[in-house]
Design an enzyme around this catalytic site. Structure first.
Site, PDB file in Angstrom:
ATOM      1  N   LYS A  85      42.059  19.190   0.203  1.00  0.00           N
ATOM      2  CA  LYS A  85      40.930  19.386  -0.721  1.00  0.00           C
ATOM      3  C   LYS A  85      40.409  18.079  -1.310  1.00  0.00           C
ATOM      4  O   LYS A  85      39.276  18.013  -1.782  1.00  0.00           O
ATOM      5  CB  LYS A  85      41.321  20.348  -1.834  1.00  0.00           C
ATOM      6  CG  LYS A  85      41.857  21.671  -1.337  1.00  0.00           C
ATOM      7  CD  LYS A  85      40.899  22.367  -0.385  1.00  0.00           C
ATOM      8  CE  LYS A  85      41.520  23.642   0.148  1.00  0.00           C
ATOM      9  NZ  LYS A  85      40.605  24.436   0.939  1.00  0.00           N
TER      10      LYS A  85
ATOM     11  N   TYR B  95      48.059  36.752   3.277  1.00  0.00           N
ATOM     12  CA  TYR B  95      47.847  35.473   2.585  1.00  0.00           C
ATOM     13  C   TYR B  95      49.008  35.181   1.626  1.00  0.00           C
ATOM     14  O   TYR B  95      49.396  36.034   0.827  1.00  0.00           O
ATOM     15  CB  TYR B  95      46.531  35.497   1.803  1.00  0.00           C
ATOM     16  CG  TYR B  95      46.360  34.246   0.965  1.00  0.00           C
ATOM     17  CD1 TYR B  95      46.051  33.035   1.574  1.00  0.00           C
ATOM     18  CD2 TYR B  95      46.548  34.266  -0.415  1.00  0.00           C
ATOM     19  CE1 TYR B  95      45.935  31.873   0.829  1.00  0.00           C
ATOM     20  CE2 TYR B  95      46.432  33.109  -1.170  1.00  0.00           C
ATOM     21  CZ  TYR B  95      46.129  31.922  -0.538  1.00  0.00           C
ATOM     22  OH  TYR B  95      46.026  30.769  -1.260  1.00  0.00           O
TER      23      TYR B  95
ATOM     24  N   TYR C 173      49.859  27.608   4.499  1.00  0.00           N
ATOM     25  CA  TYR C 173      48.835  27.080   5.415  1.00  0.00           C
ATOM     26  C   TYR C 173      49.446  26.315   6.595  1.00  0.00           C
ATOM     27  O   TYR C 173      49.463  26.819   7.727  1.00  0.00           O
ATOM     28  CB  TYR C 173      47.873  26.152   4.661  1.00  0.00           C
ATOM     29  CG  TYR C 173      47.130  26.820   3.548  1.00  0.00           C
ATOM     30  CD1 TYR C 173      45.949  27.507   3.788  1.00  0.00           C
ATOM     31  CD2 TYR C 173      47.604  26.769   2.237  1.00  0.00           C
ATOM     32  CE1 TYR C 173      45.256  28.128   2.767  1.00  0.00           C
ATOM     33  CE2 TYR C 173      46.913  27.395   1.205  1.00  0.00           C
ATOM     34  CZ  TYR C 173      45.747  28.073   1.472  1.00  0.00           C
ATOM     35  OH  TYR C 173      45.071  28.683   0.456  1.00  0.00           O
TER      36      TYR C 173
END
Ligand SMILES: Cc1ncc(COP(=O)(O)O)c(C=O)c1O
Length: 329
Positions: free
Chosen positions: A49, A262, A288
C-alpha cells in the site's frame, strides 16, 4: 498523462530488492523463483500500500486535505500503512475497521496491525461486519466538513486509479531490474484483493509493452466477483495513463486458493508461510502473500513450469498480521 505528471510524495524505500529464492526453487524442483520485496517498502512495516499511498497522499496534499480517512478489516495492512503515511505527513487520520467473520479471536482484535494503528496515532472506529463501514466513514467525512476540516477518503485498499499508479511504477521498476540482472521472467505472480495492485501492474506492463503473463491469486472471491471488482479500477487506471483497456478475459484472477474466505488461511497458506520462513527467512502473511505463494507452490507441483522458467513472485507484505494469528501458526 505520463506517470511522472501525477502528484506524488516520497514515502517508500525504492527500488525494493529483486532476489532469487534459490533454496525454495531447489526444494520444489521447479522454476527459478525470484521475489520482488515489496514487503520492504519501509513505511512502518512496509507492504504494497505504500506505493499506492505515494500517489494518494500526493493527491490529498494537492487538494489541501488535512484529515485522512480509510476503511478495511480489523487487521488491514492498508489501514496501518495509511496511518503511517498520515503520521509522516503530519495529517490527522481515522480508520474504520470491521470485524472479519471466522478469524481467530484472541489476538485478532488487539495485536498485529491494530496495535500498530494505535501506535501510529490513528483514531480507530471499530465497526460491526454488517456492511455499514463505508456509510459510517462517509458520515464522518461529512461531519468533518461541517467542522471546517478538509477530509480525504482513501478508498478501501487504496484501489482507485490514482492509487494503482504506484503499481504501474512498480512494473517499470521491476522491468528495469530484470534487465539489469539479465532476467527474462516467464511469469509474474501475486495476491489480488481490492484489485489496485493487479490493475497497476497490468498498466505498467502495458506501458512497457511487456507481454509477461501476470497471475493474480484471489484472496477473497470467485473469479467472477474478483473481475467485477477489478473492472472499474482497471478502467480508471488505464484511462489516467491513456492506455487501451485490456480484455478482462485475458486477465488471470485465480479463484482456487482463497477458501474458506477472506482473512482465513487454509492448509496450503500455512504450509507456504512455514516453508518460506524455514527455507528463505521470508515472512509471508496469512491473508494475502501466503495464499498467493500457496497457489504458486501448488502450480509448481502440478508441473505448470519447467526448471528453465523464471517466475517473479511479488511479496506484497502483511507480516504484521502474523501476530494476530498466533493460535493458527
Ligand atoms: C499484504 C497485502 N498483499 C496484497 C494485498 C492486495 O492488494 P490489492 O488490494 O491492491 O489487490 C493487500 C491488500 O490489502 C495486502 O495488504
Amino acid at each position: 498523462m505520463p506517470l511522472s505528471s501525477f502528484a506524488r510524495v516520497q514515502l517508500a524505500h525504492l527500488p525494493t530488492p529483486l532476489e532469487p529464492l534459490t533454496r525454495l526453487s531447489q526444494m520444489l524442483g521447479g522454476p527459478r523463483i525470484y521475489i520482488k520485496r515489496d514487503d520492504c517498502t519501509g513505511l512502518a512495516g512496509g507492504g504494497n500500500k505504500t506505493r499506492k499511498l505515494e500517489f494518494l497522499m500526493g493527491d490529498a496534499l494537492e487538494k489541501a486535505c488535512d484529515f485522512i480517512l480509510t476503511a478495511g478489516g480489523l487487521q488491514s495492512n492498508h489501514a496501518r500503512q495509511t496511518a503511517a503515511a498520515a503520521a509522516k505527513l503530519g495529517l490527522d487520520c481515522e480508520l474504520f475497521l470491521e470485524s472479519v467473520p471466522g478469524t481467530p479471536s484472541s489476538d485478532y482484535d488487539r495485536n498485529g496491525n491494530l496495535l500498530l494503528d494505535r501506535l501510529l496515532g490513528a483514531g480507530v472506529q471499530r465497526c460491526p461486519g454488517d456492511g455499514s463501514l463505508l456509510t459510517r466513514m462517509e458520515a464522518r467525512a461529512e461531519e468533518l466538513r461541517r467542522e471546517g476540516r478538509t477530509p480525504y477518503v482513501v478508498p478501501v485498499g487504496g484501489s482507485s486509479g490514482i492509487g494503482a499508479l504506484g503499481y504501474a511504477d512498480c512494473a517499470l521498476e521491476l522491468i528495469k531490474q530484470c534487465q539489469a540482472q539479465e532476467l527474462e521472467p516467464d511469469h509474474i505472480w501475486m495476491a489480488t484483493g481490492s484489485g489496485g495492485t493487479q490493475a497497476g501492474l497490468l498498466a505498467g506492463l502495458a506501458l512497457a509493452q511487456s507481454k509477461v503473463p501476470l497471475t493474480g491469486i484471489n484472496v477473497s472471491a470467485t473469479e467472477e466477483v474478483q473481475k467485477a471488482k477489478l473492472r472499474p479500477v482497471l478502467a480508471e487506471t488505464f484511462g489516467l495513463l491513456g492506455l487501451a483497456l485490456p480484455d478482462l478475459d485475458d486477465v488471470i484472477c485465480d479463484e482456487n486458493f482463497y477458501l474458506p474466505g477472506y482473512g482465513i488461511p487454509n492448509e496450503g497458506t500455512l504450509e507456504a508461510i512455514r516453508l518460506l520462513a524455514v527455507s528463505e527467512a521470508i515472512l509471508l502473511d496469512p491473508v494475502y502473500s501466503g495464499k498467493a505463494m500457496a497457489g504458486l507452490i501448488a502450480r509448481i507441483r502440478e508441473g505448470a513450469f519447467s526448471s528453465r522458467d523464471t517466475v517473479v513472485f511479488l511479496h506484497s507484505g502483511g507480516a504484521a498480521a502474523l501476530f494476530a494469528y498466533e493460535t493458527l501458526l
